[in-house]
Design a protein around this motif. Sequence first.
Motif, short mmCIF file in Angstrom:
data_model
loop_
_atom_site.label_atom_id
_atom_site.label_comp_id
_atom_site.label_asym_id
_atom_site.label_seq_id
_atom_site.Cartn_x
_atom_site.Cartn_y
_atom_site.Cartn_z
N ASP A 113 1.36 -1.18 -0.26
CA ASP A 113 -0.17 -0.22 0.22
C ASP A 113 1.01 1.40 -0.22
O ASP A 113 0.86 2.27 -0.23
CB ASP A 113 -0.76 -0.09 1.42
CG ASP A 113 -2.02 -1.02 0.88
OD1 ASP A 113 -2.61 -1.09 0.18
OD2 ASP A 113 -2.22 -2.28 1.91
N ARG A 115 3.72 3.34 -1.39
CA ARG A 115 3.23 4.89 -3.22
C ARG A 115 4.85 5.86 -2.72
O ARG A 115 5.15 6.02 -3.33
CB ARG A 115 2.33 5.52 -3.25
CG ARG A 115 1.16 5.03 -3.38
CD ARG A 115 0.83 4.48 -4.82
NE ARG A 115 0.12 3.60 -4.40
CZ ARG A 115 -0.56 2.48 -4.38
NH1 ARG A 115 0.24 1.74 -3.51
NH2 ARG A 115 -1.66 1.93 -4.29
N CYS A 155 -4.73 8.47 7.06
CA CYS A 155 -5.83 8.12 5.70
C CYS A 155 -7.13 6.93 6.72
O CYS A 155 -8.51 7.74 5.73
CB CYS A 155 -5.45 7.66 4.08
SG CYS A 155 -4.81 9.62 3.98
N LYS A 156 -6.34 6.11 6.32
CA LYS A 156 -6.91 5.26 7.31
C LYS A 156 -8.44 5.41 8.18
O LYS A 156 -9.69 4.97 8.22
CB LYS A 156 -6.79 3.69 7.26
CG LYS A 156 -7.52 2.27 7.45
CD LYS A 156 -7.95 1.57 5.91
CE LYS A 156 -8.94 0.38 6.35
NZ LYS A 156 -7.51 -0.50 6.73
N TRP A 160 -10.26 8.69 4.44
CA TRP A 160 -9.44 9.60 2.97
C TRP A 160 -9.26 8.49 2.37
O TRP A 160 -8.59 7.38 2.60
CB TRP A 160 -8.99 11.14 3.51
CG TRP A 160 -8.58 11.08 4.25
CD1 TRP A 160 -10.16 12.24 4.71
CD2 TRP A 160 -8.04 12.11 5.15
NE1 TRP A 160 -9.83 12.55 5.23
CE2 TRP A 160 -8.67 13.05 5.72
CE3 TRP A 160 -6.23 11.90 5.42
CZ2 TRP A 160 -8.78 14.10 7.19
CZ3 TRP A 160 -5.82 13.05 6.48
CH2 TRP A 160 -6.53 13.70 7.32
N PRO A 161 -8.91 9.03 1.14
CA PRO A 161 -9.07 7.52 -0.46
C PRO A 161 -7.00 7.24 0.20
O PRO A 161 -6.03 8.14 1.02
CB PRO A 161 -8.46 8.67 -1.12
CG PRO A 161 -10.16 9.56 -1.08
CD PRO A 161 -9.85 9.59 0.55
N LEU A 162 -6.55 6.49 -0.05
CA LEU A 162 -5.33 5.86 0.25
C LEU A 162 -4.46 5.85 -0.84
O LEU A 162 -3.33 6.12 -1.22
CB LEU A 162 -5.24 4.04 0.76
CG LEU A 162 -6.31 3.85 1.81
CD1 LEU A 162 -6.44 2.37 2.69
CD2 LEU A 162 -5.93 4.49 3.24
N THR A 163 -4.94 5.52 -1.87
CA THR A 163 -4.39 5.74 -3.62
C THR A 163 -3.10 6.86 -3.92
O THR A 163 -3.22 6.91 -4.44
CB THR A 163 -4.85 4.74 -4.44
OG1 THR A 163 -6.05 5.28 -4.65
CG2 THR A 163 -5.84 3.29 -4.42
N THR A 164 -4.86 7.71 -3.26
CA THR A 164 -4.06 9.00 -4.14
C THR A 164 -3.63 9.93 -2.93
O THR A 164 -3.37 11.16 -2.81
CB THR A 164 -4.90 9.59 -4.28
OG1 THR A 164 -6.91 9.79 -3.43
CG2 THR A 164 -5.30 8.41 -5.70
N TYR A 165 -2.44 9.31 -1.90
CA TYR A 165 -2.05 10.49 -0.61
C TYR A 165 -1.36 11.26 -0.99
O TYR A 165 -1.08 12.51 -0.10
CB TYR A 165 -2.37 8.90 0.68
CG TYR A 165 -1.05 8.27 0.76
CD1 TYR A 165 0.29 9.43 1.72
CD2 TYR A 165 -0.77 6.96 0.13
CE1 TYR A 165 1.62 7.95 1.13
CE2 TYR A 165 0.36 6.56 0.35
CZ TYR A 165 1.40 7.30 0.72
OH TYR A 165 2.85 6.48 0.62
N ASP A 167 -1.30 12.83 -3.28
CA ASP A 167 -1.50 14.37 -4.28
C ASP A 167 -1.58 15.44 -3.36
O ASP A 167 -2.84 15.95 -2.42
CB ASP A 167 -2.71 13.97 -4.49
CG ASP A 167 -3.55 15.05 -5.83
OD1 ASP A 167 -3.17 15.56 -5.58
OD2 ASP A 167 -3.84 13.96 -7.28
N HIS A 170 -4.88 16.15 -2.05
CA HIS A 170 -5.57 15.57 -1.16
C HIS A 170 -5.85 16.12 0.29
O HIS A 170 -5.55 16.29 0.84
CB HIS A 170 -4.90 13.82 -0.69
CG HIS A 170 -5.26 13.05 0.08
ND1 HIS A 170 -5.35 12.58 0.82
CD2 HIS A 170 -5.65 11.71 -0.42
CE1 HIS A 170 -5.93 11.73 2.26
NE2 HIS A 170 -6.15 10.79 0.86
#
Length: 338
Positions: A113, A115, A155-156, A160-165, A167, A170
């Motif tokens: 997970d 990035r 984020c979890k 909040w969204p995880l894949t775009t943290y 950005d 975000h």
Amino acid sequence: MHRSSPADAPAIREPHHVPVAHVTRGGMIEGVHHGSVVVLDADGEVRFRLGDIEAACYPRSALKPVQAVAMVRAGLPLDGELLSLATGSHSGEERHLAGTRRILELAGLTEDDLRNVPDHPYDPAVRDTWVRGDRPPSRLAQNCSGKHAAMLYLCKLNGWPLTTYLDPRHPLQREIAAVVEELTGRRTAHTSVDGCGTPLFAVSLRGLALAAARIAAAAPGTAEFRVADALRGYPEMASGSGRDTAVLMRAVPGLLAKDGFEGVQTAALPDGRAVAVKIADGANRARVPVTAAALALAGVDPALLADCAGEATAGGGHRVGEVRPVPALVPQARVAPA
């Protein structure tokens, strides 16, 4: 919480750096490192300045304590060793990998997970062992993995969204951007991307020192105090065994210190005195003695800083010189600025 409006952003320009360290050999100056230095009094006023402390610069990982403050304010429940790790640039030792795994486990996530950019461990000895074992670069070993794991955990928790943290748009990164401006007291001059992939905010060297001071001098019960307490209590979790920033924090009681790539360093005391250093060519061999000299100008006993003196230059296997701060940074040799 209410945040006062920050001042205008620092100017984006070629910084007016000046000599801050000499490389000597046989009694002669062989090389010169340029840079800038600021020393703040406990009230935030400039006690000493050298070079350009108002131009925009990238603080790199020296900004991590500020990022951590923003995350704690937003609900990150870490403390102690794990919060220090989340604030650090670790060496890739097993304790750092285990700590990062623990943060991910708390979030119900895995290394997949993350990035951040896959890398070998930062510490040369640890990296050599890693390579000899045919272990490939990994996101876990990269020196910012603790921070990234903490970002994912937050984020979890907040949905909040995880894949775009990573950005800048975000919610996590917007929270961090606001706290950067609050603690530095200035609007961000520019936003780019740090080596690990997180947004990178350009601030002034003076603003960076002010942010460090506000964290170091924060009252118990605040997010700033929690971050400072974790770093002071577990400096090796934010760096590694024998790393110069950890050595500095162990040597000076109450000191909060954080380094960053490209020759950036902050250090602040519990009463709010603080220093920030930028070495123009990014050389660590200049960053360390210049930081020690700046702390002496801030009033730290030079005897406590002996282990952070400049490294020796060698000739024929013997010491023939050293990397040392310029005379303007040595209290007994400098002339007080007007």
